[in-house]
Motif scaffolding. Structure first.
Motif, short mmCIF file in Angstrom:
data_model
loop_
_atom_site.label_atom_id
_atom_site.label_comp_id
_atom_site.label_asym_id
_atom_site.label_seq_id
_atom_site.Cartn_x
_atom_site.Cartn_y
_atom_site.Cartn_z
N THR A 52 0.85 -1.17 0.00
CA THR A 52 0.00 0.00 0.00
C THR A 52 0.89 1.23 0.00
O THR A 52 2.09 1.15 0.27
N GLY A 53 0.31 2.36 -0.33
CA GLY A 53 1.05 3.61 -0.28
C GLY A 53 1.18 4.28 -1.62
O GLY A 53 0.57 3.87 -2.61
N LYS A 54 1.99 5.31 -1.64
CA LYS A 54 2.19 6.15 -2.83
C LYS A 54 3.43 5.73 -3.60
O LYS A 54 4.47 5.43 -3.02
N VAL A 55 3.31 5.76 -4.91
CA VAL A 55 4.46 5.49 -5.76
C VAL A 55 5.36 6.73 -5.72
O VAL A 55 4.89 7.86 -5.85
N GLY A 56 6.63 6.49 -5.49
CA GLY A 56 7.58 7.58 -5.34
C GLY A 56 7.81 7.96 -3.90
O GLY A 56 8.66 8.78 -3.60
N ALA A 57 7.06 7.35 -2.98
CA ALA A 57 7.22 7.60 -1.55
C ALA A 57 6.83 6.33 -0.81
O ALA A 57 5.71 6.21 -0.33
N GLY A 58 7.70 5.36 -0.79
CA GLY A 58 7.41 4.10 -0.11
C GLY A 58 7.18 2.94 -1.06
O GLY A 58 7.43 1.80 -0.70
N VAL A 59 6.67 3.20 -2.23
CA VAL A 59 6.48 2.17 -3.26
C VAL A 59 7.32 2.59 -4.46
O VAL A 59 7.17 3.71 -4.96
N THR A 60 8.20 1.71 -4.91
CA THR A 60 9.06 2.04 -6.05
C THR A 60 8.28 1.90 -7.36
O THR A 60 7.30 1.15 -7.43
N PRO A 61 8.74 2.58 -8.40
CA PRO A 61 8.09 2.41 -9.70
C PRO A 61 8.12 0.96 -10.18
O PRO A 61 7.15 0.49 -10.79
N GLU A 62 9.18 0.24 -9.88
CA GLU A 62 9.28 -1.17 -10.29
C GLU A 62 8.25 -2.03 -9.55
O GLU A 62 7.61 -2.90 -10.15
N GLN A 63 8.11 -1.79 -8.25
CA GLN A 63 7.08 -2.51 -7.49
C GLN A 63 5.70 -2.19 -8.03
O GLN A 63 4.86 -3.08 -8.19
N ALA A 64 5.47 -0.92 -8.33
CA ALA A 64 4.17 -0.50 -8.83
C ALA A 64 3.87 -1.10 -10.20
O ALA A 64 2.74 -1.49 -10.48
N ALA A 65 4.88 -1.21 -11.06
CA ALA A 65 4.68 -1.84 -12.37
C ALA A 65 4.28 -3.30 -12.21
O ALA A 65 3.40 -3.81 -12.94
N ASP A 66 4.88 -3.99 -11.26
CA ASP A 66 4.51 -5.38 -10.99
C ASP A 66 3.07 -5.45 -10.47
O ASP A 66 2.31 -6.35 -10.84
N LEU A 67 2.68 -4.48 -9.64
CA LEU A 67 1.30 -4.43 -9.16
C LEU A 67 0.33 -4.14 -10.29
O LEU A 67 -0.78 -4.68 -10.32
N ALA A 68 0.72 -3.29 -11.25
CA ALA A 68 -0.13 -3.01 -12.41
C ALA A 68 -0.34 -4.27 -13.23
O ALA A 68 -1.44 -4.51 -13.76
N ARG A 69 0.70 -5.10 -13.34
CA ARG A 69 0.58 -6.38 -14.02
C ARG A 69 -0.48 -7.23 -13.32
O ARG A 69 -1.34 -7.82 -13.97
N THR A 70 -0.42 -7.28 -12.00
CA THR A 70 -1.40 -8.04 -11.23
C THR A 70 -2.81 -7.50 -11.46
O THR A 70 -3.76 -8.27 -11.63
N CYS A 71 -2.95 -6.18 -11.49
CA CYS A 71 -4.26 -5.57 -11.77
C CYS A 71 -4.79 -6.04 -13.12
O CYS A 71 -5.99 -6.36 -13.24
N ALA A 72 -3.94 -6.06 -14.13
CA ALA A 72 -4.37 -6.48 -15.47
C ALA A 72 -4.83 -7.93 -15.46
O ALA A 72 -5.84 -8.28 -16.09
#
Length: 153
Positions: A52-72
């Motif tokens: 959980t949290g904000k991308v760029g503050a606690g969540v890295t862009p790479e982690q967020a991209a992996d989460l976007a994959r999961t969303c898809a």
């Protein structure tokens, strides 16, 4: 000869998850004519958000991209639940929302996590229009949310 999306999922070793239960008053996907519109899908894994949290503050862009994959993948599960198979489907539009630190401007790179997996699964039928939007907060403090518009046979 192209490989069907269902066969491609098997080749890639991807098992679509169970459809995520809605967190409010809506359904995961609706079919209207040849189109399926998914609700915004959060990156639930086994019913929980891995980060959980904000991308760029606690969540890295790479982690967020992996989460976007999961969303898809969660969105594809919602589509399949309505139509029975992804064979014959075409991805028309991806809309991605990124809960962003005010200084973060890499939303397109984050949503590439969704776009790339759709391309791997659907090939040419996975090429789509897209929006990648930075927002202040998402439901349950999720870092990303993705919705799809899919044309089906």
């Amino acid at each position: 000869m192209s490989v069907s999306p269902e066969a491609r999922l098997a080749e890639l070793g991807i098992t679509l998850p169970d459809v995520a239960a809605p967190v409010a008053s809506y359904v995961p996907a609706v079919r209207s004519g040849q189109y399926v519109y998914t609700a915004g899908q959060l990156p639930f894994v086994d019913g929980a958000l891995p980060l959980t949290g904000k991308v760029g503050a606690g969540v890295t862009p790479e982690q967020a991209a992996d989460l976007a994959r999961t969303c898809a993948l969660n969105a594809l599960a919602a589509v399949r639940s309505l139509v029975g198979t992804l064979d014959g489907a075409r991805i028309v539009k991806v809309t991605g929302f990124v809960a962003s630190d005010p200084s973060f401007t890499g939303q397109p790179g984050v949503i590439n996590g969704a776009s790339n997996v759709l391309g791997e699964i659907f090939g040419d039928a996975g090429v789509h229009a897209r929006s990648a939007v930075g927002v202040a907060v998402l439901p349950l403090d999720a870092p990303v949310e993705v919705e799809l518009v899919v044309s089906v046979s």
